[in-house]
Design a protein around this motif. Sequence first.
Motif, mmCIF file in Angstrom:
data_model
loop_
_atom_site.group_PDB
_atom_site.id
_atom_site.type_symbol
_atom_site.label_atom_id
_atom_site.label_comp_id
_atom_site.label_asym_id
_atom_site.label_seq_id
_atom_site.Cartn_x
_atom_site.Cartn_y
_atom_site.Cartn_z
ATOM 1 N N UNK A 36 16.467 -22.811 -9.702
ATOM 2 C CA UNK A 36 16.350 -21.754 -8.739
ATOM 3 C C UNK A 36 16.111 -22.684 -7.152
ATOM 4 N N UNK A 61 9.773 -22.546 -2.017
ATOM 5 C CA UNK A 61 8.500 -23.136 -3.135
ATOM 6 C C UNK A 61 8.977 -22.353 -4.305
ATOM 7 N N UNK A 62 9.484 -23.002 -5.222
ATOM 8 C CA UNK A 62 9.797 -22.405 -6.777
ATOM 9 C C UNK A 62 9.351 -23.012 -7.620
ATOM 10 N N UNK A 63 9.213 -21.794 -9.043
ATOM 11 C CA UNK A 63 8.419 -22.967 -10.087
ATOM 12 C C UNK A 63 9.659 -23.446 -10.885
ATOM 13 N N UNK A 64 10.986 -23.243 -10.640
ATOM 14 C CA UNK A 64 12.251 -23.514 -11.879
ATOM 15 C C UNK A 64 13.182 -24.145 -10.485
ATOM 16 N N UNK A 102 6.267 -26.138 -7.549
ATOM 17 C CA UNK A 102 5.485 -25.936 -7.856
ATOM 18 C C UNK A 102 4.110 -27.055 -8.324
ATOM 19 N N UNK A 138 18.364 -22.268 -3.757
ATOM 20 C CA UNK A 138 18.121 -20.972 -2.366
ATOM 21 C C UNK A 138 17.688 -21.693 -1.024
ATOM 22 N N UNK A 160 -0.574 -14.152 -2.547
ATOM 23 C CA UNK A 160 0.161 -15.402 -2.326
ATOM 24 C C UNK A 160 -0.927 -16.769 -1.897
ATOM 25 N N UNK A 161 -0.469 -17.339 -3.258
ATOM 26 C CA UNK A 161 -1.124 -18.512 -3.591
ATOM 27 C C UNK A 161 -1.310 -19.458 -2.433
ATOM 28 N N UNK A 189 6.775 -11.475 -0.009
ATOM 29 C CA UNK A 189 8.084 -10.398 0.673
ATOM 30 C C UNK A 189 8.183 -9.155 0.547
#
Lengths: 326, 326
Positions: B252, B246-249, B274, B256, B78-79, B197
């Motif tokens: 979302x 952490x999400x890119x979108x 991100x 969340x 995971x980054x 996950x």
Amino acid sequence: MEKKSGTPQEIAYDEIKDFFDSAPPLRDGNTVCKKLHEFLETNSSSTGNHINNYRVVCVTSGGTTVPLEQRCVRFIDNFSSGHRGATSTEYFLKAGYSVIFLYRRESYQPYCTSLPDNPLLECFEMTDESFVQVHPSHSDAVKKAISNHQAAVKGGHLLKLPFCTIFEYLQILQLIATSMKNLGPYAMYYLAAAVSDFYVPWESMAMHKIQSASGPLDMRLAQVPKMLPVLRNDWAPMAFFISFKLETDRDILLKKADMALKKYKMHVVVANELLTRKEEVTVVTPTGNISVRRDKTKGVTDVEGPLIKLLVEKHSAHIEDSIKCS
Amino acid sequence: MEKKSGTPQEIAYDEIKDFFDSAPPLRDGNTVCKKLHEFLETNSSSTGNHINNYRVVCVTSGGTTVPLEQRCVRFIDNFSSGHRGATSTEYFLKAGYSVIFLYRRESYQPYCTSLPDNPLLECFEMTDESFVQVHPSHSDAVKKAISNHQAAVKGGHLLKLPFCTIFEYLQILQLIATSMKNLGPYAMYYLAAAVSDFYVPWESMAMHKIQSASGPLDMRLAQVPKMLPVLRNDWAPMAFFISFKLETDRDILLKKADMALKKYKMHVVVANELLTRKEEVTVVTPTGNISVRRDKTKGVTDVEGPLIKLLVEKHSAHIEDSIKCS
């Protein structure tokens, strides 16, 4: 699929083209080209000799990553500390080679393999007068690391180029091969990096982070097209080639090393078994296998000492052969 | 599946038990326990106070790996650079907390985030008299790193515990929770690590290296059982909890974060996008969302400064509430 005739093994040109075409563009590609050009120029002019008269080895080191998402959060990594590549680089420099060290970011650096994980915090301390000083217990290792590294880089004998992903690794390797082409048989490729076999093609990759909403995750990874044939035959046809095999199962190991030797026309394949690779390796060549062992009688040595000695001899023979044939 | 009654969300006790039972045993588990015990002892006795009167935060940092093979060559990562966890640790120490820093090996260390990738080789040089000295350009950063780190560790306020795999991470986290249980509401969990996950259950894992003989690779990864509910409800029911999303979108992300707050009874969820996470985060709480931004007017600062200030205030309120209720 289009095949180029006259090559001893099938080269998947279409797949390779697709791989490079769909890869994200290399950041700082121009800077890498400039560094390579200057490095090779410096070395040829500093010896005052024709470019063909000095030896350059490209050492690849560490594992490559395969992103699973375009805005990368998750990736698959190949285990490799880079210990082999870093230590070998020291011996190549000692033997008079100029080294292009293509290494995975954060992997081991030449002259630093005996230092703790975090040298800054573990090897140094502040004096009461606010001076930074080396702990006496690490003093020799730290001095050796800094002075040898400094001498190699400042002397123009060591060029370090970092990568992370499989895309960066193969893109930079191609730039190196193009730059080194003029060296003919004086060039050596010592391919110690652990290159991913599988990847997710950039275009079919998830743009956003994969969601873990429910149930197991099924992934299909494509095979990375084999670049070794195109490197060997097209990019660097005169160079001396050493590749590596690492396996956990000894039976599979020697079989695969021998197969790689023939299939990819390697000059040497170094066969490593995961658990014993720091003690012993098998050097597989077209004329037979040679077992190379760490010499425990001479204090703290490593298997790379005798290994590089052997490879330098074989490279010399390769150069002589090439000159005779030309 | 067996469920424990009376908990606000379903805890997958069977799955969690299976996960721990089938995990490879933690190396040096006894040493970790001893270090934790000494650390908590030192802190309580040095203040001369009852153990409940000082604050300890467990900061988790960096990404976890998921091995794909038992003799691990390949793994999924995971980054996470660990920048958030390392910087936050500095502010927690400054605010008087004792910090247990549970970090991914090779990720950022407190006080070292502004240093180059390889400080030893890039910040130091040898003088003509064979002394090691710091380059003047890095002198301040190096001195700050060494002296602050030394003060925190020697003062007994910072305990660093490294991990690599998801197995190690969760095993050590459990040991920490057990050790910190007596701290009640004075304990804080700042869960900034990027936890996988998905994983491959140890028993169903390939013993040897996966072979790349032919065709694509299909993988099925199982979901890691959610440990947060058991940590929150059973291991540390009185502690103050901060988790991260952490999400890119962005769409979302907030959805969340809010879901996590309710589902896991977090006191705070820090929502990161991100691309902008170093400039701004959203602190999601049961009483509303607060946007926290880096203050650019005060020179080189970071978003962790105001973030930790806010969290310390919220922790104080949590302690007061807990004392009133008891």
